[in-house]
Design a protein around this motif. Structure first.
Motif, PDB file in Angstrom:
ATOM      1  N   ARG A  96       0.853  -1.165   0.000  1.00 19.98           N
ATOM      2  CA  ARG A  96      -0.233  -0.085   0.158  1.00 19.98           C
ATOM      3  C   ARG A  96       1.003   1.331  -0.169  1.00 19.98           C
ATOM      4  O   ARG A  96       1.404   1.590   0.712  1.00 19.98           O
ATOM      5  CB  ARG A  96      -1.204  -0.116   1.221  1.00 19.98           C
ATOM      6  CG  ARG A  96      -1.568   1.131   1.077  1.00 19.98           C
ATOM      7  CD  ARG A  96      -2.494   1.039   2.627  1.00 19.98           C
ATOM      8  NE  ARG A  96      -3.507   0.536   2.553  1.00 19.98           N
ATOM      9  CZ  ARG A  96      -5.102  -0.101   3.012  1.00 19.98           C
ATOM     10  NH1 ARG A  96      -4.884   0.202   3.942  1.00 19.98           N
ATOM     11  NH2 ARG A  96      -5.997  -0.909   2.795  1.00 19.98           N
ATOM     12  N   GLY A 105      -3.840  -3.308   4.207  1.00 20.41           N
ATOM     13  CA  GLY A 105      -3.142  -3.255   3.166  1.00 20.41           C
ATOM     14  C   GLY A 105      -2.298  -4.118   2.488  1.00 20.41           C
ATOM     15  O   GLY A 105      -1.221  -4.990   3.056  1.00 20.41           O
ATOM     16  N   SER A 152     -10.677  -2.056   0.909  1.00 22.69           N
ATOM     17  CA  SER A 152     -10.640  -2.153   2.697  1.00 22.69           C
ATOM     18  C   SER A 152     -12.232  -2.040   3.794  1.00 22.69           C
ATOM     19  O   SER A 152     -13.190  -1.401   2.563  1.00 22.69           O
ATOM     20  CB  SER A 152      -9.873  -1.078   3.507  1.00 22.69           C
ATOM     21  OG  SER A 152     -10.204   0.173   2.603  1.00 22.69           O
TER      22      SER A 152
END
Length: 425
Positions: A96, A105, A152
């Motif tokens: 990420r 992430g 997410s």
């Protein structure tokens, strides 16, 4: 034992005895031609403290490609993905990069060197992460596309439209497409407007996903594994493990890879089935007894026992994996691993929380022993070769260097380092 699938990493050339990392040994990178490619998907919820769990799972299940969401790997961290790769495996990492969503992430693919996966692009927008890869099976043919997704829980609902647009674009770019990941849409709730919109859009693209009963310990179906109609894929088997709250999804892909690959580590052996003592003695025919020639009696008995054995437990052939053991792997570790697998089988049969806790406790003991064994082995290796800087350099390189096909991050290294410390403060 699954650990025996890892080749010995200590290979030395004559004279200089240069330490060679087998992950970068081109002799090991033979293209694969098996029709069934064993795949595994997992939302790991951070791989940073689960390197042993993931490598053991890859070895135990003989996985060819493992897809991971929520890797939590930082941009400047190249050591953790390397530790996750067994020998003859490599990785594609898409960490990420969005400053607003720094924690968590990350997408990661771990795969065998023999499988020609190519990283195409990565997309990150408001908590939505998508990685596009492809597999070129044969020259001058259309590659198969892979779309790994993590959406997410903190992402905005307008990301759904972005996700659907990306799926539409990918289906137009790839005749055969594998779509998988954690989309964080409750697929089990078909009355939910988000779920309806998502599934209806897939139907318009002629994608008909089979919704699992649950992919999370809370009973939700938040993860998806599906393909376009032109890509053959087995039904996904979802199962629980103790190191993540999401279930793991295992499936087979039907691929026709380009170059013949002979498996030198596989061998056909002949064995017998299970022998029932009662049936054996009932079937045996007593041979004639000769008082004058003992050799004749021995031959008669051998013939009678062999024919009965062939009738009760006939010979059968099967393939086994001829494997080698890591240099640091000891018999005590082997016994601990056998105990772990025994407790795991017991829990999967009983489904009792007590049995699961026993399995988890035993695995943590094994994990600590593996960590200690690897540390002691590599520490001794470094101490023994301290006078030889050439060997020492290659040892460190084998433990920390990244594969050559790792996607290059567009962010400058200095800026990446600055962002890392700024976000940490």
């Amino acid at each position: 034992d699954p650990h025996n699938s890892t080749p010995n990493r200590r290979k030395f050339r004559h004279k200089t005895k240069k330490f060679i990392n087998p992950r970068h040994n081109k002799q090991n990178q033979q293209p694969d031609t098996r029709n069934n490619i064993s795949c595994l998907y997992s939302n790991s919820h951070s791989v940073n403290n689960k390197t042993i769990e993931i490598t053991e799972t890859i070895k135990d299940l003989n996985i060819d490609i493992m897809f991971i969401t929520e890797s939590w790997i930082q941009q400047i961290d190249t050591t953790t993905p390397l530790q996750l790769c067994p020998a003859d495996y490599t990785f594609i990492n898409s960490p990420r990069t969005n400053n607003r969503f720094t924690k968590g992430g990350g997408l990661l693919i771990i795969y065998k060197n023999s499988i020609p996966i190519k990283h195409i692009s990565s997309i990150q927008q408001n908590g939505l992460e998508i990685m596009i890869c492809e597999i070129q099976e044969k020259p001058n043919t259309t590659p198969m596309g892979i779309m790994l997704i993590y959406n997410s829980t903190s992402s905005r609902h307008d990301n759904d439209e972005t996700l659907l647009d990306q799926i539409t674009n990918s289906t137009s770019n790839y005749h055969r497409l594998l779509i998988l990941g954690d989309i964080n849409i409750h697929l089990e709730n078909t009355s939910n407007p988000r779920t309806k919109n998502f599934l209806n859009h897939l139907e318009q693209l002629h994608i008909h996903p089979k919704i699992p009963a649950a992919t999370h310990k809370q009973g939700h179906s938040l993860d998806l594994i599906t393909t376009t109609n032109n890509l053959k894929c087995s039904e996904t088997k979802w199962f629980e493990v103790h190191w993540t709250d999401h279930f793991l999804g295992q499936f087979l892909l039907k691929l026709d890879l380009q170059t013949p690959h002979h498996h030198p580590n596989r061998q056909t052996i002949t064995t017998r089935g299970k022998i029932d003592a009662t049936t054996f003695w009932d079937e045996i025919t007593l041979p004639e007894h000769s008082k004058e020639h003992p050799e004749v009696n021995i031959n008669n008995w051998n013939s009678a026992l062999t024919s009965t054995l062939d009738a009760v437990a006939p010979l059968r052939s099967k393939q086994i994996l001829i494997t080698r053991r890591e240099s640091w792997y000891s018999k005590s570790l082997q016994k601990q691993k056998q105990t772990c697998r025994k407790l795991e089988r017991k829990w999967r049969k009983s489904q009792l929380q007590l049995d699961k806790d026993h399995w988890k406790t035993q695995f943590n003991i094994y994990k600590n022993m593996v960590t200690t064994a690897k540390r002691d082995y590599h520490g001794k290796l470094i101490v023994d070769h301290t006078p030889n800087q050439n060997i020492l350099f290659n040892i460190f390189k084998s433990l920390t260097s990244s594969p050559k096909n790792m996607p290059i991050n567009d962010t400058p290294t200095a800026q990446t380092l600055a962002d890392y410390f700024e976000n940490k403060i």
